[in-house]
Design a protein around this motif. Structure first.
Motif, PDB file in Angstrom:
ATOM      1  N   LEU A 256       0.820  -1.209   0.000  1.00 21.90           N
ATOM      2  CA  LEU A 256       0.000   0.000   0.000  1.00 21.90           C
ATOM      3  C   LEU A 256       0.854   1.258   0.000  1.00 21.90           C
ATOM      4  O   LEU A 256       0.421   2.298  -0.492  1.00 21.90           O
ATOM      5  N   GLY A 257       2.054   1.177   0.595  1.00 23.11           N
ATOM      6  CA  GLY A 257       2.909   2.354   0.625  1.00 23.11           C
ATOM      7  C   GLY A 257       4.129   2.106   1.481  1.00 23.11           C
ATOM      8  O   GLY A 257       4.219   1.121   2.214  1.00 23.11           O
TER       9      GLY A 257
ATOM     10  N   ALA B  80       7.113  -0.395   5.507  1.00 17.60           N
ATOM     11  CA  ALA B  80       6.185  -0.725   4.423  1.00 17.60           C
ATOM     12  C   ALA B  80       4.822  -1.027   5.024  1.00 17.60           C
ATOM     13  O   ALA B  80       4.700  -1.709   6.047  1.00 17.60           O
ATOM     14  N   LEU B  81       3.788  -0.489   4.398  1.00 20.29           N
ATOM     15  CA  LEU B  81       2.407  -0.764   4.789  1.00 20.29           C
ATOM     16  C   LEU B  81       1.843  -1.754   3.779  1.00 20.29           C
ATOM     17  O   LEU B  81       1.813  -1.476   2.571  1.00 20.29           O
TER      18      LEU B  81
ATOM     19  N   ASP C  24      13.692   0.955  -1.484  1.00 17.76           N
ATOM     20  CA  ASP C  24      13.406   2.379  -1.738  1.00 17.76           C
ATOM     21  C   ASP C  24      11.954   2.643  -1.388  1.00 17.76           C
ATOM     22  O   ASP C  24      11.256   1.774  -0.881  1.00 17.76           O
ATOM     23  N   LEU C  25      11.467   3.853  -1.678  1.00 16.16           N
ATOM     24  CA  LEU C  25      10.104   4.241  -1.298  1.00 16.16           C
ATOM     25  C   LEU C  25       9.022   3.573  -2.146  1.00 16.16           C
ATOM     26  O   LEU C  25       7.840   3.756  -1.881  1.00 16.16           O
ATOM     27  N   LYS C  26       9.415   2.772  -3.112  1.00 13.22           N
ATOM     28  CA  LYS C  26       8.430   2.114  -3.975  1.00 13.22           C
ATOM     29  C   LYS C  26       8.592   0.599  -4.020  1.00 13.22           C
ATOM     30  O   LYS C  26       7.819  -0.067  -4.695  1.00 13.22           O
TER      31      LYS C  26
ATOM     32  N   LEU D 276       5.147  -0.401  -5.803  1.00 13.71           N
ATOM     33  CA  LEU D 276       3.985   0.467  -5.822  1.00 13.71           C
ATOM     34  C   LEU D 276       3.708   0.911  -7.272  1.00 13.71           C
ATOM     35  O   LEU D 276       4.640   1.096  -8.060  1.00 13.71           O
ATOM     36  N   PHE D 277       2.476   1.041  -7.575  1.00 11.85           N
ATOM     37  CA  PHE D 277       2.041   1.555  -8.877  1.00 11.85           C
ATOM     38  C   PHE D 277       2.558   0.730 -10.041  1.00 11.85           C
ATOM     39  O   PHE D 277       2.834   1.231 -11.109  1.00 11.85           O
TER      40      PHE D 277
END
Length: 152
Positions: free
Chosen positions: A92-93, A103-104, A131-133, A148-149
């Motif tokens: 999720l993020g 990490a969620l 990383d953030l993704k 993510l995405f």
């Protein structure tokens, strides 16, 4: 003969000489008589002996004891462990606070949201946030990456 003499001497000491002379008088000739186990038993009383004579031709030697037969031992093959499937989650993020990333994730069929940090274990897999993704899971040299995405 020596033991009989010793026995008579012991008997004289215990009961007195008068009792021994009375016992000798009953025997008669002075000799010590020993009886057989079957003295006084009539042959007609020995029905088992007549029914199963010791040296009859029909009587046989006992069979030899059975030799135990070695049973084959079942050798168990080592069970190969079933590899754990990768976690079934949705990323999720990723939150970064003070240089530490969390990490969620959510699991299908559950309303709960989980927070995972790098090094946490989830369903036997080790989580790594690169990383953030990106969230990666490693287990026994296998990797599973969640982004993510990411287009499906």
């Amino acid at each position: 003969m020596r033991s009989v003499t010793g026995l008579l001497a012991l008997l004289i000491c215990l009961v007195g000489p008068g009792a021994i002379t009375a016992a000798n008088a009953e025997i008669g000739d002075g000799a010590l008589e020993l009886g057989l186990p079957l003295d006084g038993t009539a042959v007609t009383d020995l029905t088992e002996t007549r029914a199963r004579p010791l040296f009859a031709p029909s009587r046989r030697q006992l069979p030899p004891p059975a030799v135990p037969v070695a049973r084959p031992v079942a050798v168990r093959q080592p069970v190969q462990p079933v590899p754990l499937p990768p976690p079934d989650i949705q990323l999720l993020g990723v939150i970064a606070i003070g240089g530490e990333m969390t990490a969620l994730v959510s699991s299908p069929g559950s309303d709960r949201m989980l927070r995972l940090k790098s090094g946490d274990h989830y369903q036997g897999w080790t989580a790594t946030i690169s990383d953030l993704k990106t969230l990666e899971f490693q287990l026994d040299g296998r990797n599973r990456t969640f982004r993510l995405f990411e287009p499906e």
